[in-house]
Design an enzyme around this catalytic site. Structure first.
Site, short mmCIF file in Angstrom:
data_model
loop_
_atom_site.label_atom_id
_atom_site.label_comp_id
_atom_site.label_asym_id
_atom_site.label_seq_id
_atom_site.Cartn_x
_atom_site.Cartn_y
_atom_site.Cartn_z
CG HIS A 143 52.66 -4.68 -8.38
ND1 HIS A 143 52.23 -3.62 -7.60
CD2 HIS A 143 52.35 -4.36 -9.66
CE1 HIS A 143 51.69 -2.70 -8.38
NE2 HIS A 143 51.75 -3.12 -9.64
CE1 TYR A 156 49.61 4.59 -3.66
CE2 TYR A 156 47.34 5.28 -4.00
CZ TYR A 156 48.25 4.30 -3.68
OH TYR A 156 47.83 3.03 -3.36
#
EC number: 1.14.17.1
Length: 620
Positions: free
Chosen positions: A415, A233
């Protein structure tokens, strides 16, 4: 549409020939092309009749394109095999495993090539499906490789087939390196295989035109070297120009560096908190020890893209505001690189292009959080296969916080963290389930995107929004509590709506006092092993529970009846006036039923056995 190369003054950056398939109906190709053209509705160039395209494997040797026909309830696929060896398999499964998968297989025995609908058992062994629901339409050599064109209904009512529905689909593939004498001789565990996640059933909606005076801004990685590790990431801070006034974002789209299409998995842009008037510049891994702490306050989602998604459009009457007073000048780009082959030395400048205008639209679009509060009082016991937690946005909150005309939800981003498997938000009205806002029965925490809804959902004052998440903790020995950590859990639906209101967060959690009653009860049945001392944290208490089926079922029952603490919050994180603790669970009568799959008729199916085809040039 604005030329991407145009920048406003506020932007900071400017084989041999092949016979056709031996077995197919003479009109199949013509019918297929008619369907494709009809599906496109004039929105794609004629040389590219497929609207959607993704690489399947990290090397890009397998490419999948598809169109959706809602009229026929079928998907038309093109599988491009750029380096054909002895065959390929492609299909779908619940979580991306090659066992218990629904497959279509192209293979050769050394002399003859075959195409067939198949399935794999729990050991990965391939079997011919007696109900052939993948219909081969054309086999064609192209300059890029071998193209297989075939169709598949959404639902087939074949117990061996995967039901294609809204939400995430886990696509699987395998490369056959050598001939096999029969389909049954193939075992997926012996092949080079992989998976790719995608939303196949894209909404069939009309996109608004983008005004010619719209400006663009590219927020992208600054020519970084992708780390030679499987998962990265990458965080990058982008600063808006000083004095950048209020604008509306009306569209955004991905910018993916050519050649890296198989490595860039998803990207998000977050705006920093308004009080962040100075954020250090940073470009590096998001988990780096060098990352400034202030980046943790850049959490407000402006844009999100995932593999397979195209441009995102706001409704023509709304746009999301950024810039101007009360808005931070700093945004954080986060790019998820998926590099399973650990490729070294690859440079990347991928990001997201924002289309924005200073001609503000009628409504500001807003983002509201639904689901569960980030708190350890909501927990999942270990060794659970499908444990459900539910968060509420109650009628009391919507009655107080929404305008009389209500709001209109047009997009949604679901999410959870690592153990999430399903997410659904249901709208309830007058004590009954009314409609589904968004649902993903094959949800993956590794594939999150903002999805435009097939139809706008209107929420009225007094409505209830119920968000439920299903978790799998089979591989965990301790309870998984709610929280911000990646090994903790969340259950959230970020709904995008208009007109924007002061309500930014409408979530719940079980009342903490009732949870303490659970710990005391369990303590009586477990020889005082559970920590109930006042100084112990909730996480410590859950960690001390000796988990068994009884303790898990009692916790589930508690969550199903105990009163809740409501967070009916403004953007300032202050709750709306009122009493929000010890609130009763909303009483809602279940009225929505799972839709019954429409089975494809036998008329459109292929013959019961494999189709013999010519792929030309041997293994070419």
């Amino acid at each position: 549409m604005q030329d991407p190369s145009r920048w406003c003054r506020w932007a900071s950056l400017p084989c041999p020939s092949v016979r056709e398939a031996a077995f197919m109906y003479s009109t199949a190709v013509a019918v297929f092309l008619v369907i494709l053209v009809a599906a496109l509705q004039g929105s794609a160039p004629p040389e590219s009749p497929f609207l959607y395209r993704i690489p399947l494997d990290p090397e890009g040797s397998l490419e999948l394109s598809w169109n959706v026909s809602y009229a026929q309830e079928a998907i038309f696929f093109q599988l491009l095999v750029k380096q054909l060896k002895a065959g390929v398999l492609f299909g779908m499964s619940d979580r991306g495993e090659l066992e218990n998968a629904d497959l279509v297989v192209l293979w050769t025995d050394g002399d003859t090539a075959y195409f067939a609908d198949a399935w794999s058992d729990q050991k990965g062994k391939i079997h011919l499906d007696p109900q052939q629901d993948y219909q081969l339409l054309q086999v064609q050599r192209t300059p890029e490789g071998l193209a297989l064109l075939f169709k598949r209904p959404f639902g087939t009512c074949d117990p061996k087939d995967y039901l294609i529905e809204d939400g995430t689909v886990h696509l699987v593939y395998g490369i056959l390196e050598e001939p096999f004498q029969s389909l049954e001789a193939i075992n997926s565990s012996d092949l080079r295989t992989g998976l790719q996640r995608v939303q196949l059933l894209k909404p069939n909606i009309t996109f608004p035109a983008i005004p010619s005076d719209t400006c663009t801004m590219d927020i992208h990685a600054p020519d970084i070297q992708i780390p030679n590790q499987v998962t990265t990431y990458w965080c990058y801070i982008h600063e808006l120009p000083e004095g950048f006034p209020r604008h509306h974002i009306v569209k955004y789209e991905p910018i993916v560096t050519k050649g890296n299409e198989a490595l860039v998995h998803h990207m998000e842009i977050f705006q920093c908190a308004p009080e962040m008037d100075n954020v250090p510049h940073f470009s590096g891994p998001c988990d780096s020890k060098m990352k400034p702490d202030r980046l943790n306050y850049c959490r407000h989602v402006l844009a999100a893209w995932a593999l397979g998604a195209k441009a995102f459009y706001y409704p023509e009457e709304a746009g999301i505001a950024f810039g101007g007073p009360g808005s931070s000048r700093y945004v954080r780009l986060e790019v998820h690189y998926h590099n399973p082959l650990v490729i070294e030395g690859r440079r990347d400048s991928s990001g997201i292009r924002l289309y924005y205008t200073d001609k503000l639209r009628r409504f500001n679009a807003g983002i509201m959080e639904l689901g569960l509060v980030y708190t350890p009082v909501m927990a999942i016991p270990p060794r659970e296969t499908a444990f459900v937690l539910t968060g509420y946005c109650t009628d009391k909150c919507t009655q107080l916080a929404l305008p009389p005309s209500g709001i209109h939800i047009f997009a949604s981003q679901l999410h959870t963290h690592l153990t999430g498997r399903k997410v659904v938000t249901v709208l309830a009205r007058d004590g009954r389930e009314w409609e589904i806002v968004n649902q993903d029965n094959h949800y993956s925490p590794h594939f999150q995107e903002i999805r435009m809804l097939k139809k706008v959902v209107s929420v009225h004052p007094g409505d209830v929004l119920i968000t439920s998440c299903t978790y799998n903790t089979e591989d965990r020995e301790l309870a998984t509590v709610g929280g911000f950590g990646i090994l903790e859990e969340m259950c959230v639906n970020y709904v995008h709506y208009y007109p924007q209101t002061q309500l930014e967060l409408c979530k719940s959690a079980v009342d903490a006092g009732f949870l303490q009653k659970y710990f005391h009860l369990i303590n009586r049945f477990n020889n005082e092993d559970v920590c109930t001392c006042p100084q112990a944290s909730v996480s410590q208490q859950f960690a001390s529970v000796p988990w068994n089926s009884f303790n898990s079922e009692v916790l589930k029952a508690l969550y199903d009846f105990a009163p809740i603490s409501m967070h009916c919050n403004k953007s300032s994180a202050v709750r709306f006036p009122g009493e929000w603790n010890l609130q009763p669970l909303p009483k809602v009568i279940p009225t929505l039923e799972e839709p019954t799959p429409q089975c494809a008729t036998s008329q459109g199916r292929s013959p019961a056995g494999p189709t013999i085809i010519s792929i030309g040039g041997g293994k070419g």
